[in-house]
Enzyme design. Structure first.
Site, PDB file in Angstrom:
ATOM      1  N   CYS A  88       0.821  -1.209   0.000  1.00  0.00           N
ATOM      2  CA  CYS A  88       0.000   0.000   0.000  1.00  0.00           C
ATOM      3  C   CYS A  88       0.856   1.262   0.000  1.00  0.00           C
ATOM      4  O   CYS A  88       0.391   2.328  -0.399  1.00  0.00           O
ATOM      5  CB  CYS A  88      -0.952   0.005   1.188  1.00  0.00           C
ATOM      6  SG  CYS A  88      -0.138  -0.003   2.794  1.00  0.00           S
ATOM      7  N   ARG A  90       4.209   1.395  -1.369  1.00  0.00           N
ATOM      8  CA  ARG A  90       5.284   1.427  -2.353  1.00  0.00           C
ATOM      9  C   ARG A  90       5.076   0.412  -3.465  1.00  0.00           C
ATOM     10  O   ARG A  90       4.397  -0.610  -3.281  1.00  0.00           O
ATOM     11  CB  ARG A  90       6.632   1.156  -1.676  1.00  0.00           C
ATOM     12  CG  ARG A  90       6.811  -0.263  -1.179  1.00  0.00           C
ATOM     13  CD  ARG A  90       8.135  -0.441  -0.428  1.00  0.00           C
ATOM     14  NE  ARG A  90       8.139   0.308   0.825  1.00  0.00           N
ATOM     15  CZ  ARG A  90       8.989   1.292   1.080  1.00  0.00           C
ATOM     16  NH1 ARG A  90       9.896   1.642   0.194  1.00  0.00           N
ATOM     17  NH2 ARG A  90       8.931   1.933   2.243  1.00  0.00           N
ATOM     18  N   GLN A 154       6.009  -9.507   3.248  1.00  0.00           N
ATOM     19  CA  GLN A 154       5.731  -9.104   1.870  1.00  0.00           C
ATOM     20  C   GLN A 154       6.961  -9.296   0.986  1.00  0.00           C
ATOM     21  O   GLN A 154       6.843  -9.711  -0.174  1.00  0.00           O
ATOM     22  CB  GLN A 154       5.254  -7.651   1.857  1.00  0.00           C
ATOM     23  CG  GLN A 154       3.901  -7.472   2.544  1.00  0.00           C
ATOM     24  CD  GLN A 154       3.598  -6.015   2.882  1.00  0.00           C
ATOM     25  OE1 GLN A 154       4.493  -5.213   3.143  1.00  0.00           O
ATOM     26  NE2 GLN A 154       2.314  -5.662   2.896  1.00  0.00           N
TER      27      GLN A 154
END
Length: 447
Positions: A88, A90, A154
């Site tokens: 959200c 980058r 992530q």
């Protein structure tokens, strides 16, 4: 022929080869060394919250299908050592390319944003700067909320996806493993990620401020993914709310979570009337296009709408309705508390850990190039050794056992000599290895 003469004959080619290496040294002083995967060709390109708002970041957000398409384009362009990090806050691509523009083009090919806009807003880091940037990102030092630890998972997921599709090379995989290890060390040995500060927790602080009687309000959560679930759990734990209705495109996901936590759920098809009856709406649906539209709330009662999604899943026009207050993730991330002040004090120690482990990684990278060539040289010397022994067998008298033992020792000693020289004079290491590689014609392409 005497035995000493036989031994001398067997290893004379080795001595001659070494003499050639050192005699040729002066010819390579001005030599330009180019490797297809030299670290100078490793780039990090992207946009983040520092220079772009959530709306622009949404244009360049990359979902799984787009990621797969990007990797296919990369292979077609013969780029096979890269991965993409899209969150959200980058969208970044890391990898090797002769020109950083090639990586930028890959991002623009699969996203909805304008390439010229991306070029204007993007940062480009190369070589060791790109490596350091990934360490900064993975440890939460570059996060919108300092010390955000969710980025670790992530990065792990993004790199694994690239690896599973044949686009993560040895350099990038080793780098990712290093940054994940460093991130874990910093989390365990410093207070950089201590306390609870995240988008989900910032939502709780915002609700405390804007809706003091939140326990008595009707809340609707659209989207029961990770962020939605975390936010919902926080509301229950910290705010004591129970009047929460869950809506999700896959109804069973909402139903299962609702049953576990004693909440309500509604079919996606009934979303509009449920929204109209709510006091607070949280949207974390992660859809490619807005899910909640201005038309849904045109005639609704006053309410607070919080959009946790990137790209936005609440139509911007909703914010223009006089009876609706719309808050998005950028505003949420500005929520500060004493935890962030405490984390700021841990930054110097975190930087020290990064510097230490980054130096280890860069040493591995330099020695990795050397090791490949040295192994090839050793193989080349063994080839000479075998050929000379065979010639001795076909010639005069010899003691085979002595010849083989002494020759093998000579080979290893020469390898040790070269390796020690490279390690001792690190600044000339690349030069020496390139000389050895060229003189012995190993056929190894250094990367």
């Amino acid at each position: 022929m005497r035995r000493n003469d036989t031994l001398m004959t067997s290893y004379m080619p080795f001595v001659t080869a070494l003499a050639s290496i050192f005699a040729a040294g002066s010819l390579y002083i001005k030599m330009q060394i180019a490797y297809s995967k030299d670290i100078t060709n490793f780039h990090s390109i992207g946009i983040n919250y520092k220079k772009t708002d959530a709306a622009i970041r949404g244009l360049f957000a990359i979902n799984q299908a787009q990621y797969l398409s990007l990797l296919e384009h990369a292979k077609a362009a013969q780029l096979d050592d890269l991965f993409v990090l899209s969150t959200c806050n980058r969208t970044e691509i890391y990898g090797f390319a002769p020109d950083a523009q090639q990586l930028m083009d890959l991002v623009c090919k699969v996203t909805n944003g304008d390439c010229n806009l991306f070029a204007q807003l993007a940062y480009i880091r190369s070589g060791e700067d790109a490596v350091k940037h990934l360490y900064q990102v993975s440890t939460g030092l570059d996060s919108q909320i300092l010390g955000d630890y969710e980025i670790v998972g992530q990065i792990r997921t993004a790199s694994r996806f690239a690896k599973n599709h044949g686009c993560l090379g040895g350099f990038s995989e080793r780098l990712v493993n290093s940054v994940l290890q460093v991130s874990k060390l910093i989390k365990n040995e410093t207070g950089l990620s201590a306390g609870t500060v995240s988008v989900a927790f910032a939502t709780i602080r915002l609700l405390e401020k804007k809706v003091p009687d939140i326990q008595n309000k009707k809340i609707v959560l659209v989207g029961v993914g990770k962020i939605g679930r975390n936010t919902c759990k926080n509301m229950i734990s910290y705010l004591g709310t129970q009047d929460i209705t869950l809506i999700n495109r896959t109804a069973t996901v909402a139903e299962d979570f609702a049953c576990v936590h004693g909440l309500k759920f509604a079919p996606y098809e009934e979303m509009v009337p449920v929204l109209q009856q709510a006091d607070v709406i949280l949207v974390a649906s992660n859809a490619p296009h807005p899910t909640v539209l201005a038309s849904h709330l045109q005639a609704a009662t006053p309410k607070l709408v919080i959009d946790l999604s990137i790209p936005f899943n609440v139509e911007p026009a909703v914010g223009g309705l006089s009876h609706i207050e719309l808050v998005n993730v950028d505003e949420l991330s500005r929520v500060q508390d004493e935890t962030l002040q405490m984390r700021q004090k841990e930054v110097p120690r975190a930087q020290e850990i990064i510097e230490e482990h980054m130096a280890e990684f860069l040493y591995w990278y330099k020695m990795r190039k050397h090791a490949v060539v040295l192994k090839a040289v050793k193989d080349k010397l063994h080839e000479i050794h075998t050929r000379e022994i065979q010639q001795q067998k076909n010639g005069a008298q010899y003691d085979l056992e002595d010849v083989e033992e002494v020759s093998s020792r000579i080979i290893q000693k020469m390898i040790n000599l070269m390796a020690g020289k490279v390690r001792k004079e690190t600044e000339k290491g690349d030069l020496y290895i390139s000389m050895i590689n060229d003189i012995f014609e190993t056929g190894i392409k250094q990367d």
